[in-house]
Design an enzyme around this catalytic site. Structure first.
Site: not given
Ligand code: GLT
Ligand code: MN
Ligand code: MN
Length: 389
Positions: A56, A59, A90, A183, A185, A219, A247, A257, A259, A289
């Site tokens: 991102h 980030d 990406m 993406e 969710k 994802e 992902d 979530d 992950d 991810d």
């Protein structure tokens, strides 16, 4: 660890800066690990044997950095990339952390927030392209509601469409070699997020001005949160020519979530997913991810990163074994055998064909009595995955 499961750049394994860099904070507790700098993360990922890192905007560059700070950070980061050979396939925008986005970004009710989201995304696209990204992900974590009194979903859909159309034009105008991947969710952090599944995203893409530029980034854990079969969503995206990115992670069904590390929870689903990607020849990034359990220290983060790739490669090896297994293949052949007595009815419509089919006698009782042998087949898969065959 066996050498045959060593990751190589051709495997296209990538991690987000936010994944390996996740310091282990959650809704109930503080971070448990030191925050790594982007440069440190690039080195961790390189040592683990990955191909790339994704990011991102924030980030890498803090949201309030000035131009000089931004230049310095980006230059240091580029040096780490060239020192390690790590690439950035990406990039994406953080449109969810800052309080400005508490009611969404592109779908926010406040037009200033929507305009700011576009500005932030154009700048982040410039940064991503500068770093070499060819895929740009849109995950709209805040694009939703807690109460439907607050927003009309038709307005939200229109706003989201306008934003993606605007940004497609921005990419075209700048002649960037960049495609978008949406993406989905179902929820978290919003009570309900719009376009909650990969299938919903695929339907939405068809309504855009430049649908050819836009695909999906399914994802695994997001479809599992909704109780869905991830591989089926991936297959639909592939069939539509829209599997631009993926992902990979894992989690328990219908929970928050989580992950988790790829391969850590749903072994058979993970296997059939890898098998699908390898069988069709998906050539994009295999992006993990996910993040290490909150119980882990820096060494545990490395175990996590290595584990994601190792599990993928083991399941890839199992795919080759499945495809070469004489008993499994013979069973599949038997299950899928053509029947010459109905072959003439298959394929494209014709009136003659329809009339002949309407007149054809079927032994309905025999159809219902036929055993499909799926129990046997599935047990063979289990034996194969457990290393018994
Ligand atoms: C966030 C989210 C992920 C998205 C990332 C891209 S950020 O961690 O949980 O699923 O892919 O914005
Ligand atoms: Mn997730
Ligand atoms: Mn994701």
């Amino acid at each position: 660890m066996s050498d045959s499961y060593q990751p190589k750049p051709d495997h296209k394994f990538t991690f987000g800066l936010w994944t390996v860099g996740n310091p282990g904070g959650d809704a109930f507790g503080q971070p448990v690990r030191r925050k790594l700098s982007p440069v440190e993360i690039v080195h961790v990922v390189a040592e683990a044997g990955a191909y790339g890192v994704n990011l991102h905007d924030n980030d890498l560059v803090p949201i309030d950095a000035n131009a000089a700070e931004c230049d310095r950070i980006v230059a240091e980061f580029k040096r780490a990339l060239s020192d390690t050979g790590i690439v950035v396939p990406m990039a994406t925008t953080n449109l969810f952390s800052d309080p400005a986005f508490k009611d969404g970004a592109f779908t926010a009710n406040d037009p200033k927030v929507r305009a700011y989201a576009l500005q932030k995304t154009m700048r982040a696209i410039d940064l991503g392209v500068e770093l070499g990204a060819k895929i740009y992900v849109f995950w709209g974590g805040r694009e939703g509601v807690e109460s439907d009194a607050a927003k009309n979903p038709l307005d939200a859909g229109k706003r989201f469409r306008e934003a993606i159309n605007f940004l497609c034009e921005y990419v075209r105008d700048n002649r960037y070699d960049l495609k978008f991947a949406l993406e989905a969710k179902p929820n978290e952090p919003r009570g309900d997020i719009y376009l909650p599944t990969t299938g919903a995203m695929l339907g939405f893409i068809a309504t855009l001005d430049h649908p050819d530029m836009v695909g999906v980034n399914p994802e695994m854990a997001h479809e599992q949160m909704a109780g869905l079969d991830f591989m089926h969503a991936v297959a639909q995206a592939w069939d539509a020519g829209k599997l631009f990115h993926i992902d990979l992670n894992d989690q328990n069904f219908c929970r928050y979530d989580q992950d988790f590390r790829f391969g850590s929870h749903n072994l058979k689903q993970s296997f059939f997913l890898v098998k699908f990607l390898e069988d069709v020849g998906y050539a994009g990034s295999r992006h993990f991810d996910a993040h290490a359990y909150r119980t882990e220290d820096a060494e545990g983060v490395k175990d996590f990163a290595r584990g994601c790739m190792r599990s993928y490669l083991i399941l890839k090896d199992k795919t080759a074994r499945f495809n070469a297994d004489a008993e499994i293949q013979a069973l599949l052949k038997e299950i899928n055998a053509d029947d010459p007595t109905v072959a003439a009815f298959a394929g494209k419509y014709s009136r003659d064909k329809a009339n002949a089919l309407k007149a054809h006698p079927f032994d309905r009782i025999a159809l219902g009595n036929r055993g499909m042998r799926y129990e046997k087949l599935d047990q063979l898969v289990f034996d194969l995955l457990m290393g018994i065959r």
